[in-house]
Design a protein around this motif. Structure first.
Motif, PDB file in Angstrom:
ATOM      1  N   VAL A 135     -13.546  52.430 -15.122  1.00  0.00           N
ATOM      2  CA  VAL A 135     -15.008  52.509 -14.982  1.00  0.00           C
ATOM      3  C   VAL A 135     -15.706  52.057 -16.271  1.00  0.00           C
ATOM      4  CG1 VAL A 135     -16.834  54.248 -14.900  1.00  0.00           C
ATOM      5  CG2 VAL A 135     -15.071  54.259 -13.161  1.00  0.00           C
ATOM      6  N   ALA A 138     -15.363  48.271 -16.667  1.00  0.00           N
ATOM      7  CA  ALA A 138     -16.179  47.510 -15.713  1.00  0.00           C
ATOM      8  C   ALA A 138     -17.666  47.707 -15.960  1.00  0.00           C
ATOM      9  CB  ALA A 138     -15.830  47.928 -14.290  1.00  0.00           C
ATOM     10  N   ASP A 139     -18.082  48.953 -16.089  1.00  0.00           N
ATOM     11  CA  ASP A 139     -19.513  49.251 -16.060  1.00  0.00           C
ATOM     12  C   ASP A 139     -20.171  49.325 -17.428  1.00  0.00           C
ATOM     13  OD1 ASP A 139     -19.268  49.281 -13.370  1.00  0.00           O
ATOM     14  OD2 ASP A 139     -19.121  51.463 -13.196  1.00  0.00           O
ATOM     15  N   SER A 144     -14.244  41.903 -15.826  1.00  0.00           N
ATOM     16  CA  SER A 144     -14.006  41.540 -14.429  1.00  0.00           C
ATOM     17  C   SER A 144     -12.795  42.323 -13.910  1.00  0.00           C
ATOM     18  CB  SER A 144     -13.725  40.051 -14.335  1.00  0.00           C
ATOM     19  OG  SER A 144     -12.485  39.770 -14.957  1.00  0.00           O
ATOM     20  N   TYR A 145     -12.614  42.323 -12.596  1.00  0.00           N
ATOM     21  CA  TYR A 145     -11.447  43.002 -12.009  1.00  0.00           C
ATOM     22  C   TYR A 145     -10.150  42.440 -12.598  1.00  0.00           C
ATOM     23  CZ  TYR A 145     -14.398  44.988  -8.274  1.00  0.00           C
ATOM     24  OH  TYR A 145     -15.337  45.675  -7.561  1.00  0.00           O
ATOM     25  N   MET A 160      -9.639  48.303  -7.998  1.00  0.00           N
ATOM     26  CA  MET A 160     -10.775  48.611  -7.106  1.00  0.00           C
ATOM     27  C   MET A 160     -10.730  50.069  -6.669  1.00  0.00           C
ATOM     28  SD  MET A 160     -11.461  45.209  -4.877  1.00  0.00           S
ATOM     29  CE  MET A 160      -9.856  44.785  -4.281  1.00  0.00           C
ATOM     30  N   LEU A 163     -11.756  52.230  -9.542  1.00  0.00           N
ATOM     31  CA  LEU A 163     -13.204  52.145  -9.742  1.00  0.00           C
ATOM     32  C   LEU A 163     -13.930  52.992  -8.708  1.00  0.00           C
ATOM     33  CD1 LEU A 163     -13.969  48.397 -10.527  1.00  0.00           C
ATOM     34  CD2 LEU A 163     -14.506  50.373 -11.936  1.00  0.00           C
ATOM     35  N   TYR A 195     -19.997  35.996 -12.104  1.00  0.00           N
ATOM     36  CA  TYR A 195     -18.808  36.824 -12.344  1.00  0.00           C
ATOM     37  C   TYR A 195     -17.742  36.023 -13.077  1.00  0.00           C
ATOM     38  CZ  TYR A 195     -14.034  37.895 -11.093  1.00  0.00           C
ATOM     39  OH  TYR A 195     -12.693  38.062 -11.129  1.00  0.00           O
ATOM     40  N   ARG A 198     -18.639  35.684 -16.597  1.00  0.00           N
ATOM     41  CA  ARG A 198     -18.502  36.954 -17.285  1.00  0.00           C
ATOM     42  C   ARG A 198     -17.033  37.255 -17.560  1.00  0.00           C
ATOM     43  NH1 ARG A 198     -20.057  42.225 -13.989  1.00  0.00           N
ATOM     44  NH2 ARG A 198     -18.008  41.798 -13.201  1.00  0.00           N
TER      45      ARG A 198
ATOM     46  N   VAL B  15     -12.274  49.995   0.946  1.00  0.00           N
ATOM     47  CA  VAL B  15     -12.554  49.959  -0.501  1.00  0.00           C
ATOM     48  C   VAL B  15     -12.447  48.521  -0.995  1.00  0.00           C
ATOM     49  CG1 VAL B  15     -11.632  50.599  -2.775  1.00  0.00           C
ATOM     50  CG2 VAL B  15     -11.876  52.331  -1.009  1.00  0.00           C
ATOM     51  N   GLN B  19     -15.943  47.573  -2.775  1.00  0.00           N
ATOM     52  CA  GLN B  19     -16.020  47.489  -4.237  1.00  0.00           C
ATOM     53  C   GLN B  19     -16.424  46.099  -4.707  1.00  0.00           C
ATOM     54  OE1 GLN B  19     -16.161  51.083  -4.776  1.00  0.00           O
ATOM     55  NE2 GLN B  19     -15.964  49.959  -6.678  1.00  0.00           N
ATOM     56  N   PRO B  20     -15.756  45.051  -4.216  1.00  0.00           N
ATOM     57  CA  PRO B  20     -16.190  43.720  -4.680  1.00  0.00           C
ATOM     58  C   PRO B  20     -17.595  43.376  -4.215  1.00  0.00           C
ATOM     59  CG  PRO B  20     -14.216  43.555  -3.294  1.00  0.00           C
ATOM     60  CD  PRO B  20     -14.577  45.001  -3.382  1.00  0.00           C
ATOM     61  N   ASP B  23     -19.793  45.054  -6.764  1.00  0.00           N
ATOM     62  CA  ASP B  23     -19.706  44.409  -8.077  1.00  0.00           C
ATOM     63  C   ASP B  23     -19.986  42.913  -8.017  1.00  0.00           C
ATOM     64  OD1 ASP B  23     -19.111  46.664  -9.673  1.00  0.00           O
ATOM     65  OD2 ASP B  23     -17.117  46.729  -8.798  1.00  0.00           O
ATOM     66  N   GLY B  24     -20.400  42.434  -6.868  1.00  0.00           N
ATOM     67  CA  GLY B  24     -20.755  41.027  -6.775  1.00  0.00           C
ATOM     68  C   GLY B  24     -19.571  40.100  -6.919  1.00  0.00           C
ATOM     69  N   GLU B  25     -18.417  40.534  -6.472  1.00  0.00           N
ATOM     70  CA  GLU B  25     -17.238  39.695  -6.607  1.00  0.00           C
ATOM     71  C   GLU B  25     -16.799  39.083  -5.274  1.00  0.00           C
ATOM     72  OE1 GLU B  25     -14.219  40.480  -9.257  1.00  0.00           O
ATOM     73  OE2 GLU B  25     -15.402  41.669 -10.646  1.00  0.00           O
ATOM     74  N   GLN B  51     -22.014  54.706  -5.476  1.00  0.00           N
ATOM     75  CA  GLN B  51     -21.269  53.867  -6.412  1.00  0.00           C
ATOM     76  C   GLN B  51     -22.231  53.123  -7.339  1.00  0.00           C
ATOM     77  OE1 GLN B  51     -17.583  53.003  -6.390  1.00  0.00           O
ATOM     78  NE2 GLN B  51     -17.621  55.051  -5.549  1.00  0.00           N
ATOM     79  N   ARG B  55     -22.748  53.479 -11.424  1.00  0.00           N
ATOM     80  CA  ARG B  55     -22.673  52.281 -12.262  1.00  0.00           C
ATOM     81  C   ARG B  55     -23.955  52.109 -13.081  1.00  0.00           C
ATOM     82  NH1 ARG B  55     -22.079  46.309  -9.792  1.00  0.00           N
ATOM     83  NH2 ARG B  55     -24.196  46.822  -9.179  1.00  0.00           N
ATOM     84  N   LEU B  58     -24.034  54.448 -16.045  1.00  0.00           N
ATOM     85  CA  LEU B  58     -23.186  53.975 -17.149  1.00  0.00           C
ATOM     86  C   LEU B  58     -23.841  52.808 -17.881  1.00  0.00           C
ATOM     87  CD1 LEU B  58     -19.742  54.160 -15.377  1.00  0.00           C
ATOM     88  CD2 LEU B  58     -20.435  55.474 -17.369  1.00  0.00           C
ATOM     89  N   ARG B  59     -24.422  51.923 -17.113  1.00  0.00           N
ATOM     90  CA  ARG B  59     -25.056  50.764 -17.760  1.00  0.00           C
ATOM     91  C   ARG B  59     -26.264  51.171 -18.588  1.00  0.00           C
ATOM     92  NH1 ARG B  59     -24.782  45.874 -13.290  1.00  0.00           N
ATOM     93  NH2 ARG B  59     -22.531  45.574 -13.460  1.00  0.00           N
TER      94      ARG B  59
END
Lengths: 201, 283
Positions: A135, A138-139, A144-145, A160, A163, A195, A198, B15, B19-20, B23-25, B51, B55, B58-59
């Motif tokens: 976490v 990532a955050d 990236s993953y 994933m 996370l 992404y 990044r 998931v 999740q992606p 996270d924009g993946e 989620q 996030r 944290l940001r």
């Protein structure tokens, strides 16, 4: 090591010093221990700099060393604690357990913990290390993953999953600490191009 | 679509989709598929919101910087690694060049050895027996076991009657004359302060930082009534550490003038400076 290698190491590694320190801080909790961890990890990285493959992701490489150093130190402490525990079982005078005394939160820290940042850090500290690391990378650090998978040495699917669980536990703890976390910002999903940029920054 | 309780964890495949997406993946097609799934399932929307909330929290947390002192200490450690490698690499010179150097040395040393032998014989024959030599200055000119090491003054002590001169003091920055090649001019203010002194022909670096942890490295000795810790750093330099109120003060020899400071007396020099700093006569 020749001066050009030293220079190359400093130019590659030192820009990540703040980021390494932040992650170390979240792993260790204590600022002094975090400093020691970063220092140990970077000295180790410098010793193995000859083995780093130019053109590959130096950030992931450095964080992998940071993580490994953290777990080595953790294992050493667990062994030391077990040894102390064995000694204490040999028959210490009553009252003495051989364990370090529990630290009580000071009034100052109690006041500070009301601050939003402290709540987030506290909640982070309460979730398992594997989830926390995923976490935080990532955050907080924008990994990236793929980079996280490289650092923690596991498949992207596991990243994933960590996370998901890490954020969920974090959310529950933030909710439980009586103030809800900041409302989710109206974020558009990041584009795949962004992404990719990044991921290799 | 099956409804699930909010407490129930989504499956791994879900998931892997959510999740992606969060996270924009995901690419556009997959992202559209995930969005369609969310439109049809309020439970999933709730999961995504949670989620994203975590996030965002944290940001939004402030980003700390590494203390500038960490950078300085790290660079000193890298210097130590370089030094260590140079020491290890030096004896690897081998083969003919090395043998040639030995022969050259032997040619130079032979007349000198002969002269010394002659002198020895002459002295033995015509002069009274020599007194036992004074002990060679040891690395530890100060005996950790003594209660007051100052009373055991070494014959090679430098003149220490002058006040130390502060050469440079810059909070968080490397002092002049110390190899911190990566430290730029823009070092941020730090809780570590570096100062350089000149005393008795030596240049001494002092690092000050909050005494957060009790450091128990090295030998503990008492000098003029105060406690100090003596040790060597990875480069073999003498180091003296003492606690002054809430500050941990570390003194390390940055450079010595061999014409004024005999080898082995650096610890005494550091202790003397420590004593003066402690009692306010140094600055």
């Amino acid at each position: 090591m020749n001066p050009s290698a030293r220079l190359a190491f400093e130019e590659s590694a030192l820009p990540h010093l703040d980021s390494l320190y932040r992650v170390a801080r979240r792993l260790c909790g204590d600022p002094s221990e975090a400093e020691d961890l970063v220092q140990d990890a970077l000295v180790r990285a410098y010793r193995f700099w000859g083995g780093f493959e130019p053109g590959t992701n130096v950030r992931a490489w450095l964080f992998t060393i940071l993580r490994n150093t953290f777990y080595s130190e953790l294992r050493r402490r667990v062994r030391a604690r077990a040894h102390v525990s064995e000694l204490s079982n040999l028959g210490e005078p009553h009252g003495y357990t051989g364990a370090a005394p529990q630290e009580l939160p000071s009034p100052e820290s109690a006041v500070e913990s009301k601050a939003s940042a402290d709540r987030v850090h506290q909640a982070l500290a309460e979730i398992p290390e594997d989830y926390r690391l995923a976490v935080v990378l990532a955050d907080m650090e924008g990994f990236s993953y793929k980079e996280i998978a490289e650092v923690v040495g596991c498949p992207i699917g596991t990243v994933m999953s960590r996370l998901y669980r890490g954020r969920r536990q974090l959310h529950e703890r933030l909710k439980a600490s009586s103030a809800s976390p900041p409302a989710p910002a109206a974020e558009a999903p990041v584009s795949l191009d962004a992404y990719r940029k990044r991921g290799h920054g | 679509m099956t409804q699930r309780s909010h407490q129930e964890a989504p499956s791994d495949s879900l998931v892997a989709l959510l999740q992606p997406y969060i996270d924009g993946e995901l690419d556009e097609a997959m992202s559209a598929a995930a969005l369609a799934r969310l439109d049809a399932d309020p439970e999933l929307r709730l999961i995504v919101e949670e989620q994203r909330a975590a996030r965002s929290a944290l940001r939004a947390a402030p980003r700390e910087s590494a203390p500038a002192g960490l950078r300085a200490r790290l660079l000193l450690d890298l210097d130590a690694v370089d030094h260590e490698r140079a020491v290890v690499a030096a004896p690897t010179r081998s083969g003919w060049p090395r043998a040639r150097a030995l022969l050259r040395g032997a040619v130079v040393m032979m007349p000198a050895a002969a002269a010394a032998a002659l002198l020895f014989v002459a002295l033995r024959a015509g002069a009274p027996a020599l007194e036992a030599d004074a002990p060679a200055p040891s690395l530890a000119a100060v005996d950790p076991a003594t209660d007051d090491a100052a009373d055991r003054a070494s014959p090679v002590l430098p003149p220490l009657d002058g006040a130390p001169r502060v050469l440079g003091a810059a909070p968080g920055a490397a002092p002049t004359g110390v190899t911190l090649v990566g430290l730029g001019d823009a070092a941020a203010p730090s809780e570590v302060e570096a100062i350089e002194y000149e005393l008795g022909g030596g240049r001494i670096l002092e690092l000050r930082r909050p005494a957060l942890r009790a450091s128990r490295e090295g030998d503990e000795i008492r000098y003029r009534g105060d406690l100090y810790q003596l040790r060597r750093d990875p480069r073999g330099r003498a180091v003296v550490v003492f606690i002054d109120g809430v500050v941990e003060r570390t003194l390390v020899v940055a450079a010595l003038d061999p014409r004024q400071i005999a080898p082995g007396s650096e610890q005494r020099l550091l202790l003397e400076l420590g004593h003066r700093l402690r009692h306010g006569s140094a600055r």
